[in-house]
Write an enzyme that holds these catalytic residues in place. Sequence first.
Site, PDB file in Angstrom:
ATOM      1  N   HIS A   1       0.821  -1.206   0.000  1.00  0.00           N
ATOM      2  CA  HIS A   1       0.000   0.000   0.000  1.00  0.00           C
ATOM      3  C   HIS A   1       0.858   1.262   0.000  1.00  0.00           C
ATOM      4  CE1 HIS A   1      -4.142  -1.792   1.223  1.00  0.00           C
ATOM      5  NE2 HIS A   1      -3.468  -2.582   0.397  1.00  0.00           N
TER       6      HIS A   1
ATOM      7  N   HIS B   1      -1.592 -12.562  -2.303  1.00  0.00           N
ATOM      8  CA  HIS B   1      -2.651 -13.247  -1.560  1.00  0.00           C
ATOM      9  C   HIS B   1      -2.312 -14.702  -1.254  1.00  0.00           C
ATOM     10  CE1 HIS B   1      -5.722  -9.948  -2.886  1.00  0.00           C
ATOM     11  NE2 HIS B   1      -4.797  -9.524  -2.042  1.00  0.00           N
TER      12      HIS B   1
HETATM   13  C1  HEM Z   1      -5.150  -8.177   1.991  1.00  0.00           C
HETATM   14  C2  HEM Z   1      -7.612  -6.535  -1.820  1.00  0.00           C
HETATM   15  C3  HEM Z   1      -3.621  -6.753  -4.522  1.00  0.00           C
HETATM   16  C4  HEM Z   1      -1.153  -8.330  -0.679  1.00  0.00           C
HETATM   17  C5  HEM Z   1      -6.130  -7.642   1.191  1.00  0.00           C
HETATM   18  C6  HEM Z   1      -7.430  -7.305   1.659  1.00  0.00           C
HETATM   19  C7  HEM Z   1      -8.130  -6.875   0.601  1.00  0.00           C
HETATM   20  C8  HEM Z   1      -7.259  -6.910  -0.536  1.00  0.00           C
HETATM   21  C9  HEM Z   1      -9.567  -6.416   0.595  1.00  0.00           C
HETATM   22  C10 HEM Z   1      -7.923  -7.466   3.083  1.00  0.00           C
HETATM   23  C11 HEM Z   1      -7.457  -6.438   4.062  1.00  0.00           C
HETATM   24  C12 HEM Z   1      -7.945  -6.836   5.423  1.00  0.00           C
HETATM   25  O1  HEM Z   1      -9.175  -6.937   5.601  1.00  0.00           O
HETATM   26  O2  HEM Z   1      -7.106  -7.078   6.295  1.00  0.00           O
HETATM   27  C13 HEM Z   1      -6.746  -6.517  -2.904  1.00  0.00           C
HETATM   28  C14 HEM Z   1      -7.128  -6.145  -4.235  1.00  0.00           C
HETATM   29  C15 HEM Z   1      -6.007  -6.205  -4.998  1.00  0.00           C
HETATM   30  C16 HEM Z   1      -4.931  -6.613  -4.135  1.00  0.00           C
HETATM   31  C17 HEM Z   1      -8.520  -5.760  -4.677  1.00  0.00           C
HETATM   32  C18 HEM Z   1      -5.830  -5.922  -6.465  1.00  0.00           C
HETATM   33  C19 HEM Z   1      -6.722  -6.197  -7.386  1.00  0.00           C
HETATM   34  C20 HEM Z   1      -2.595  -7.125  -3.684  1.00  0.00           C
HETATM   35  C21 HEM Z   1      -1.206  -7.140  -4.058  1.00  0.00           C
HETATM   36  C22 HEM Z   1      -0.519  -7.573  -2.962  1.00  0.00           C
HETATM   37  C23 HEM Z   1      -1.464  -7.836  -1.920  1.00  0.00           C
HETATM   38  C24 HEM Z   1      -0.663  -6.702  -5.414  1.00  0.00           C
HETATM   39  C25 HEM Z   1       0.976  -7.777  -2.798  1.00  0.00           C
HETATM   40  C26 HEM Z   1       1.800  -8.064  -3.753  1.00  0.00           C
HETATM   41  C27 HEM Z   1      -2.049  -8.518   0.349  1.00  0.00           C
HETATM   42  C28 HEM Z   1      -1.738  -9.162   1.605  1.00  0.00           C
HETATM   43  C29 HEM Z   1      -2.910  -9.126   2.382  1.00  0.00           C
HETATM   44  C30 HEM Z   1      -3.890  -8.454   1.565  1.00  0.00           C
HETATM   45  C31 HEM Z   1      -0.411  -9.771   2.004  1.00  0.00           C
HETATM   46  C32 HEM Z   1      -3.105  -9.739   3.750  1.00  0.00           C
HETATM   47  C33 HEM Z   1      -2.887  -8.788   4.878  1.00  0.00           C
HETATM   48  C34 HEM Z   1      -3.100  -9.425   6.222  1.00  0.00           C
HETATM   49  O3  HEM Z   1      -3.169 -10.651   6.333  1.00  0.00           O
HETATM   50  O4  HEM Z   1      -3.197  -8.679   7.201  1.00  0.00           O
HETATM   51  N1  HEM Z   1      -6.040  -7.385  -0.142  1.00  0.00           N
HETATM   52  N2  HEM Z   1      -5.428  -6.799  -2.884  1.00  0.00           N
HETATM   53  N3  HEM Z   1      -2.714  -7.526  -2.384  1.00  0.00           N
HETATM   54  N4  HEM Z   1      -3.370  -8.130   0.349  1.00  0.00           N
HETATM   55 FE1  HEM Z   1      -4.411  -7.532  -1.285  1.00  0.00          FE
END
Ligand code: HEM
Length: 625
Positions: A48, A216
């Site tokens: 982010h 993810h």
């Molecule tokens: C978590 C959406 C792309 C890494 C999340 C969460 C959402 C989300 C809604 C949940 C946040 C929460 O409730 O804690 C998206 C969308 C993406 C995207 C819509 C693009 C279309 C990415 C990318 C990465 C990433 C590019 C890294 C390369 C993560 C990680 C979490 C996460 C590691 C987990 C965080 C945790 O466990 O606390 N994402 N994401 N995301 N996202 Fe994405």
Amino acid sequence: MMLDVDAVKGLDIAEVKADLKKVFVSSQDFWPADFGHYGPLMVRLAWHCAGSFRSSDGRGGCDGARIRWLPAYFDPERSWADNTNLDKARSLLWPIKLKYGKALTWGDLIVLAGTTAIEDMGGPVLGVCLGRIDDADGSASSALGPTPLQEMVAPCEADGDCKDPLGPSTMSLIYVNPEGPLANPVPELSAPQIRDTFARMAMNDAETVALVGGGHAFGKVHGACPTGPGPAPKDQPSDPWPGTCGAGPMKGKGPNTFTSGFEGPWTTNPIAWDNEYFKNLIEYDWEKHKGPGDHWQWRPVPKPGDNDPPAPIMMLTADVALIKDAEYLKWVTLYAENQTALDEAFSQAWYKLMSRDMGPHSRCLGSQLPPSQPFQAPLPPPSKPLPDFAKCAASFRQTDYSGGCNGARIRLAPQKDWPSNKGMDGVLNVLLPIKDKYPTLSVADLIVLAGNAALEDAGARKLKFCGGRSDAPADEAPLPFVPPRQFDDKIIEVRDNWAVKGLSPRDGVALAGRPRSPSQQMRLGYSGSWTSASNKFDNLYFKVLLNEEWDNKTSSAGLDEFRAVGKADVWMTPRDLAIRWDPEFQAIAQEFAADNTAFRNAFAAAWTRFMNADRFNGPTGSECP
Ligand code: HEM
């Protein structure tokens, strides 16, 4: 803020990584770690921080660390809905920031934390580029919104469908609404938005799919109940996002966390790197349902004949979109079948994501630095020995340290075809025979040298020249450089263009006073210039601008322009008039009109600084004094 290069060079990265790895597995009561590991949270923090980058004008990115939370002037980024609960991640990192001080800026720490987390959970890592310089406040992100400035320079007509130059489709989010466009859970509608917005971040399909699915592989989404996370930092700075789910000491945290409002992990082992995310996407059918946070999300449909229920995993609409789009599906299939292909694609795309806003490779520091990558637009080394011894420079952007005269890309597409560069091919043709006389002289140096010589000839103060630029190869794949943006309101345009170039108002006003010949202005489509004596360098421009009255006209090429009342051949452009209309610019113009020496000094300083702004042999900027 200044970067202490020696301190960063002296940083023991291995020691920082070891400290980080201890933090990752030391769960704290104020924010208990999911699955006993803070790695996923750190990956999200780094994504982010860096993912706000947009190629439209180079703004955003983790260089500057404007995602920080206190004090209040780190808005807007710290309060973005997508950054909910990332204040907790930064609190976890605070002891490490304290320990390493100025050797580890917040920007570097956040990127290093995300990258080390990936490594610690078994993921592939290319290396890390350090050397980010922390901004003193969040104002450089004001144009990203939501702020009054953003409404002025880049309004979003329909939130959920915001367009370039904004990065995301939705204000306050990093790219797209996870639930689908405007919370409409239709994966087929989400895919084009993902493609469009990731392209604005300079990512192609292969990189996008590797990043989303690679990211993810880790962690989970949080939405334990429907009542939300509570007030954001801008509304409650002392205790942002306290959480509203649950009761007692665990209220709002651990199993009661509300971050995005979705609930569940993507894979069965969310703290281990693998390609299970891609396999899950392909192997299951997915059905939508409302999760405990009252948002649409997707669960696997039990397989016919399978006695065991499916694994307790989930997908977002934006994840399912990756199998509903034919091009994305190809990459999902490849990564599901071939772990090595995913390892390579993810490690490269992650490094690009983290470092794209850092500009040339020479700005990067640290012992774990990979070689220059294509996105860093590497130039060949300058010829040696250097010979004895600007429009070209005008493409420079301080926001992501791209463009400028170095590389002499003004002679290559797409820059040579920008309307503002009309006529430059003629000038280059005049200069090139000189280069033939000095084989080691680069075209880039020649252009700057010629600009300096012409200005000095016209009477400018002696301008310092610093040689050593090199030329990009003529067959270089066209880089996605874009011309400066145009706005209906010319004050906004001038302010925005100067901000992107890193010019102060004083620099910008001084540079506007350079002589401009009528023939060059005509080549650009105007009717003439404010002076016919374009070989004379003094403060006449400011006197003419402030003393004449101006009539709005349209040139035969259809351009908006202004003619001095009662004078047939005295012309200014709307950007010139903006200097008269804007009170701050006007005050500087008045000073220069009254004091030729002040103008000459300000011009020489601004010109030299700007000509050398694209010269990097080190992390902090120009190698030239
Ligand atoms: C978590 C959406 C792309 C890494 C999340 C969460 C959402 C989300 C809604 C949940 C946040 C929460 O409730 O804690 C998206 C969308 C993406 C995207 C819509 C693009 C279309 C990415 C990318 C990465 C990433 C590019 C890294 C390369 C993560 C990680 C979490 C996460 C590691 C987990 C965080 C945790 O466990 O606390 N994402 N994401 N995301 N996202 Fe994405």
